[in-house]
Design a protein around this motif. Structure first.
Motif, PDB file in Angstrom:
ATOM      1  N   VAL A 120       0.787  -1.136  -0.009  1.00 43.86           N
ATOM      2  CA  VAL A 120      -0.068   0.135  -0.013  1.00 43.86           C
ATOM      3  C   VAL A 120       1.059   1.470   0.043  1.00 43.86           C
ATOM      4  CG1 VAL A 120      -1.579   1.293   1.207  1.00 43.86           C
ATOM      5  CG2 VAL A 120      -2.025  -1.285   1.270  1.00 43.86           C
ATOM      6  N   ARG A 121       2.013   1.371   0.805  1.00 50.55           N
ATOM      7  CA  ARG A 121       2.938   2.363   0.671  1.00 50.55           C
ATOM      8  C   ARG A 121       3.544   2.518  -0.560  1.00 50.55           C
ATOM      9  NH1 ARG A 121       7.820   3.100   5.042  1.00 50.55           N
ATOM     10  NH2 ARG A 121       8.674   4.943   4.294  1.00 50.55           N
ATOM     11  N   THR A 122       3.917   1.625  -1.151  1.00 54.40           N
ATOM     12  CA  THR A 122       4.575   1.698  -2.575  1.00 54.40           C
ATOM     13  C   THR A 122       3.631   2.153  -3.600  1.00 54.40           C
ATOM     14  OG1 THR A 122       5.938  -0.164  -2.443  1.00 54.40           O
ATOM     15  CG2 THR A 122       5.282   0.374  -4.686  1.00 54.40           C
ATOM     16  N   PHE A 123       2.212   1.849  -3.531  1.00 58.30           N
ATOM     17  CA  PHE A 123       1.095   2.444  -4.325  1.00 58.30           C
ATOM     18  C   PHE A 123       0.963   3.949  -3.941  1.00 58.30           C
ATOM     19  CE2 PHE A 123      -3.197   3.570  -5.154  1.00 58.30           C
ATOM     20  CZ  PHE A 123      -3.312   3.427  -6.643  1.00 58.30           C
ATOM     21  N   TYR A 124       0.928   4.445  -2.839  1.00 56.89           N
ATOM     22  CA  TYR A 124       0.728   5.853  -2.727  1.00 56.89           C
ATOM     23  C   TYR A 124       2.069   6.713  -2.737  1.00 56.89           C
ATOM     24  CZ  TYR A 124      -4.307   4.536  -1.778  1.00 56.89           C
ATOM     25  OH  TYR A 124      -5.491   4.143  -1.752  1.00 56.89           O
ATOM     26  N   ASN A 125       2.991   6.098  -2.305  1.00 57.14           N
ATOM     27  CA  ASN A 125       4.232   6.860  -2.375  1.00 57.14           C
ATOM     28  C   ASN A 125       4.176   8.218  -1.778  1.00 57.14           C
ATOM     29  OD1 ASN A 125       6.958   7.316  -2.858  1.00 57.14           O
ATOM     30  ND2 ASN A 125       6.876   6.621  -5.008  1.00 57.14           N
ATOM     31  N   LEU A 126       3.963   8.631  -0.602  1.00 54.75           N
ATOM     32  CA  LEU A 126       3.677   9.910  -0.120  1.00 54.75           C
ATOM     33  C   LEU A 126       4.953  10.658   0.020  1.00 54.75           C
ATOM     34  CD1 LEU A 126       1.511   9.310   3.086  1.00 54.75           C
ATOM     35  CD2 LEU A 126       0.622  10.322   0.839  1.00 54.75           C
ATOM     36  N   GLU A 127       5.992   9.625   0.152  1.00 56.08           N
ATOM     37  CA  GLU A 127       7.525  10.347  -0.137  1.00 56.08           C
ATOM     38  C   GLU A 127       7.633  11.222  -1.209  1.00 56.08           C
ATOM     39  OE1 GLU A 127       7.804   6.742   2.491  1.00 56.08           O
ATOM     40  OE2 GLU A 127       6.835   7.273   0.955  1.00 56.08           O
ATOM     41  N   ARG A 128       7.432  10.625  -1.998  1.00 53.45           N
ATOM     42  CA  ARG A 128       7.685  11.336  -3.742  1.00 53.45           C
ATOM     43  C   ARG A 128       6.587  12.726  -3.495  1.00 53.45           C
ATOM     44  NH1 ARG A 128       5.852   9.071  -9.074  1.00 53.45           N
ATOM     45  NH2 ARG A 128       5.953  10.962 -10.274  1.00 53.45           N
ATOM     46  N   MET A 129       5.279  12.617  -3.187  1.00 58.11           N
ATOM     47  CA  MET A 129       4.578  13.763  -3.254  1.00 58.11           C
ATOM     48  C   MET A 129       5.201  15.002  -2.334  1.00 58.11           C
ATOM     49  SD  MET A 129       0.679  13.833  -2.056  1.00 58.11           S
ATOM     50  CE  MET A 129       0.657  14.218  -0.423  1.00 58.11           C
ATOM     51  N   TRP A 130       5.907  14.675  -1.587  1.00 56.18           N
ATOM     52  CA  TRP A 130       6.496  15.775  -0.635  1.00 56.18           C
ATOM     53  C   TRP A 130       7.918  15.902  -1.017  1.00 56.18           C
ATOM     54  CZ3 TRP A 130       4.094  18.928   2.589  1.00 56.18           C
ATOM     55  CH2 TRP A 130       2.560  18.597   3.106  1.00 56.18           C
ATOM     56  N   GLY A 131       8.396  15.293  -2.022  1.00 58.36           N
ATOM     57  CA  GLY A 131       9.697  15.610  -2.775  1.00 58.36           C
ATOM     58  C   GLY A 131      10.895  14.914  -1.912  1.00 58.36           C
ATOM     59  N   PHE A 132      10.575  13.629  -1.458  1.00 59.48           N
ATOM     60  CA  PHE A 132      11.630  12.821  -0.826  1.00 59.48           C
ATOM     61  C   PHE A 132      11.879  11.639  -1.453  1.00 59.48           C
ATOM     62  CE2 PHE A 132      10.732  15.852   2.553  1.00 59.48           C
ATOM     63  CZ  PHE A 132      11.886  16.058   3.004  1.00 59.48           C
ATOM     64  N   GLY A 133      12.034  11.423  -2.773  1.00 59.04           N
ATOM     65  CA  GLY A 133      12.521  10.532  -3.495  1.00 59.04           C
ATOM     66  C   GLY A 133      11.242   9.583  -4.101  1.00 59.04           C
ATOM     67  N   ASP A 134      11.794   8.258  -4.640  1.00 60.84           N
ATOM     68  CA  ASP A 134      10.515   7.622  -5.420  1.00 60.84           C
ATOM     69  C   ASP A 134      10.386   6.233  -4.598  1.00 60.84           C
ATOM     70  OD1 ASP A 134      10.382   9.411  -7.474  1.00 60.84           O
ATOM     71  OD2 ASP A 134      11.978   8.513  -8.654  1.00 60.84           O
ATOM     72  N   THR A 135      11.339   6.134  -3.748  1.00 62.63           N
ATOM     73  CA  THR A 135      11.032   4.485  -2.951  1.00 62.63           C
ATOM     74  C   THR A 135      10.927   4.922  -1.620  1.00 62.63           C
ATOM     75  OG1 THR A 135      13.424   4.443  -2.498  1.00 62.63           O
ATOM     76  CG2 THR A 135      12.214   3.614  -4.594  1.00 62.63           C
TER      77      THR A 135
END
Length: 132
Positions: free
Chosen positions: A111-126
């Motif tokens: 689920v984390r991989t699907f939503y990838n919140l870190e990328r939305m906040w500018g902290f990478g793709d994984t």
């Protein structure tokens, strides 16, 4: 957790203050104790008015995610004297804990991989990407 010299000796487990930093440290410590996976802390101060920090972490199963969320909410209540609001606990695929100054997202890895919140906040793709 270390306490400051001004903390009362009989309340050593209670953070010396109710600051966002003390709450943030409690959250990170609790997640480490519960063996959370790929914990990422994103500073939001100056970027958003919703909180000072957002913490994203994974559990290996819905059972671990639910357990981490319940323990964390209890620690926030007893040690910081705050009431955290929790969403998503019945399914425990993605649990959101709103502790005021710190927002915590606990996920199952898929689920984390699907939503990838870190990328939305500018902290990478994984999910394993650590903030700078």
């Amino acid at each position: 957790m270390a306490t400051s010299p001004t903390a009362a000796p009989d309340h050593a487990s209670v953070p010396a203050d109710d600051s966002a930093e003390a709450l943030h440290a409690l959250v990170l410590s609790s997640l480490e104790d519960d063996q959370a996976v790929d914990t990422v802390s994103i500073p939001l101060a100056g970027k958003s008015s919703i909180a000072d920090y957002m913490v994203v972490a994974s559990g290996r199963s819905t059972r671990q995610v639910a357990s981490m969320a319940n323990k964390l909410a209890e620690k926030i209540k007893t040690e910081c004297r705050r009431t955290a609001r929790i969403e998503g606990l019945p399914n425990a695929d993605w649990v959101l804990i709103d502790a005021g100054d710190v927002i915590i997202h606990l996920f199952r890895p898929e689920v984390r991989t699907f939503y990838n919140l870190e990328r939305m906040w500018g902290f990478g793709d994984t999910p394993a990407t650590e903030p700078n």
